[in-house]
Design a protein around this motif. Structure first.
Motif: not given
Length: 626
Positions: A233, A439, A442
């Motif tokens: 990430s 993340m 997401d």
């Protein structure tokens, strides 16, 4: 175009006609023999409808639905509603309407179309029609001037036809009286609910019965696919310190977005609206204006404007005391805007006429135009530019890592390289229940993860906070679990389902007993209502029960069958009915008369369109819709 029209025209009549037209086409259908015109989507009495017109209308319809669903349209929705067929029917309807109107000598001139467009506030700037604004609005709505003006012409033609047919429309006084009696009818009930939760304890669970039931519902317990990932990430926030924004860049942004930092004057007003319709006679309009003058006199005598708006206004703002909130120039129809921007704070207008009716307006607040200086907004602008600039920096880092992964041969080997970004690992998780950290939760990350197979590496995935690179380490396929592993959950669900059957049976037995004895069952505790109307608040009584009871008036005092509402089954008995004692007030009576007249006009329109359809020769090219 429809969005623009809804904001700038009286569309109730038009919308009603669209519904009627749809019904006409459903019942009459359309032929499919298109031998002589293979390049046309349809031919109506020799007039071709090009596929290009259909495609443009279809794309606008899709865009409208996307806006309604905030960009998240359910899969298969457009097919389920038959959108292509709907759009084609609308095009055929427009052509039939044009031909029918032409046959009785009706036409809409270009001047009429231009006048209508110039009246639309959405195209005005500083109170005048703005050609550049007109083109911009159309472009934003994916419309050409030619197609938009053709749509306006069609709508004006439809209204003119409706007005012509309306001259033959009459609503007898007795029909009005019958409807008033219908609307004013009131009823009193006794009722009771048989609740499913009261029967859960009575459900017996045998192993063989549970196993047989589970076989019929086991797909409901299917465990979703799960993935185990390795990922990198790259968060943009980590790179903000690397972005350098110069004072010149801030100044240039400020100059290029001057309208953002120079908001125009806005005003907050209340209004009281008495509606008028295009079909109203001069006498009816004069009567409405006289009513408005009487309300204005109450305001001038010191009456509370908000209370009077709540009492008399005929639009949705009445529930807020007529409060329209803040608005600027170009957002209201011209006469209304001119009045508002000519008032001082606290002043009340005279009676103002617009296409919607007669308004009385009170100016509550003025928010002056304000110019924000560069010094005031430079900090906010700098952050915007930093956010724009950092994306390129973060993407460059992600790209470099991606190239290193490819050269290393795998993400695992990449993780051993000196200076490599840290490789993170998840446990198994399903798409609808991701880990909360980083993340992984997401939406774009999850979409990428569950579109890959085991052993596959993603491309660089842009997320809300930066970029990610994913590798699917392992996958657990979707499976139906053995009953033993989810027995407790299955038993709970089984009991709930069977308790519904027990509750329904109990309610049906009680209803049968009541009908046989024509008396309320003594073992069932009941509640008694106040007198209720057909519409409006029904208190604790479910609306489904009320509607069913009114449908039984004059037939039986008990329902034909028990009424299922949520997890309960209802019984009722009608114990009294009456006509409302006080007379319907003049405003409501007038509204009812207008609704009945509109319904009569709509019926005539439907009959006329039906006749046009029967006499028309219509062919379509079904292959083009596939």
């Amino acid at each position: 175009m429809l969005n623009i029209l809804r904001k700038n025209a009286q569309s109730v009549v038009v919308q009603a006609i669209v519904v009627i037209i749809a019904i006409v086409f459903i019942f009459w259908g359309v032929g499919t023999n298109l031998k002589d015109n293979p390049n046309a989507l349809a031919v109506v009495n020799g007039k071709e409808i090009p596929y290009r017109d259909f495609q443009q209308s279809y794309e606008r319809a899709i865009e409208s639905y996307k806006q309604q669903f905030a960009g998240k349209m359910p899969p298969g929705f457009l097919e389920s509603i038959g959108l292509k067929e709907q759009v084609l029917d609308q095009l055929i309807q427009s052509e039939l309407l044009r031909q029918g109107a032409e046959s009785i000598g009706m036409r809409i001139s270009k001047d009429s179309v231009q006048r209508k467009i110039k009246e639309m506030a959405v195209f005005n700037s500083n109170g005048r029609f703005d050609l550049a604004n007109y083109k911009t609005v159309l472009e934003r709505n994916k419309l050409s001037p030619t197609s938009f003006e053709a749509g306006i012409q069609n709508d004006l033609l439809m209204n003119r036809v409706l007005d012509a047919l309306g001259s033959f429309s009459v609503v007898p006084a007795q029909e009005v009286r019958n409807w008033i009696d219908y609307v004013d009818q009131e009823m009193k009930l006794v009722y009771a609910a048989v609740n499913t939760e009261d029967y859960i304890a009575q459900v017996k669970v045998a192993d063989d019965t549970l196993a047989a039931w589970y076989e019929t519902v086991k797909q409901n317990y299917k465990i979703a696919p799960q993935a185990k990932l390795l990922y990198l990430s790259f968060h943009s926030n980590d790179d903000l310190k690397l972005v350098a924004v110069s004072d010149d860049a801030v100044r240039t942004y400020y100059q290029e977005h001057a309208e953002t930092y120079n908001p125009p004057e806005k005003r907050r007003a209340r209004h009281i609206l008495l509606k008028i319709g295009a079909e109203d006679s001069p006498e009816a309009k004069a009567a409405r204006k006289a009513e408005a003058e009487k309300i204005l006199a109450q305001v001038k005598k010191g009456g509370d404007f908000a209370q009077l708006a709540s009492q008399f206004s005929e639009d949705s703002t009445k529930n807020k005391g007529g409060d329209l909130g803040f608005f600027g120039r170009g957002q209201m129809v011209q006469p209304f805007e001119d009045s508002v921007f000519g008032l001082k704070k606290g002043e009340v207008s005279g009676v103002v006429e617009t296409p919607f009716g007669y308004h009385i307006i009170k100016l509550e607040e003025i928010m002056p135009a304000k110019t924000q200086t560069l010094e005031e907004v430079s900090g906010a602008i700098r952050k915007v530019l930093e956010r724009q600039g950092v994306k390129a920096i973060t993407f460059k880092k992600a790209s470099a890592a991606y190239e290193d992964i490819i050269r290393a041969g795998s993400m695992a080997k990449y993780s051993t390289l000196q200076g490599a970004s840290p490789v993170k690992q998840t446990d198994f998780f399903a798409q609808d229940s991701p880990p909360k950290e980083g993340m992984v939760s997401d939406a774009a990350f999850l979409q990428a993860a569950f579109s890959l197979r085991k052993g596959e590496l993603s491309s660089i995935v842009e997320t809300a906070s930066g970029y990610a690179i994913l590798f699917v380490d392992d996958i657990k396929e979707s499976v139906v679990p053995e009953l033993a592993s989810i027995r407790e959950r299955a038993v709970t669900d089984y009991k709930k389902e069977k308790s519904v059957d027990l509750a329904r049976s109990a309610a049906e037995e009680l209803l049968q007993k009541a009908k046989e004895k024509q008396a309320w069952p003594s073992e069932l505790q009941r509640k008694e209502t106040e007198y209720m109307k057909r519409s409006g608040p029904s208190g604790p009584v479910p609306n489904e029960l009320r509607q069913d009871a009114f449908s039984r008036l004059g037939k039986e005092v008990f329902p034909e069958k028990v009424i299922a509402v949520g997890a309960s089954f209802y019984l009722y008995q009608i114990i009294d009915s009456r006509q409302r004692q006080e007379e319907m007030d003049a405003n409501k009576r007038r509204n009812l008369e207008q609704q009945l007249l509109a319904a009569e006009k709509n019926k005539l329109m439907a009959d006329w369109l039906g006749q046009l359809r029967k006499e028309a020769k219509i062919s379509t090219n079904a292959r083009m819709l596939q």
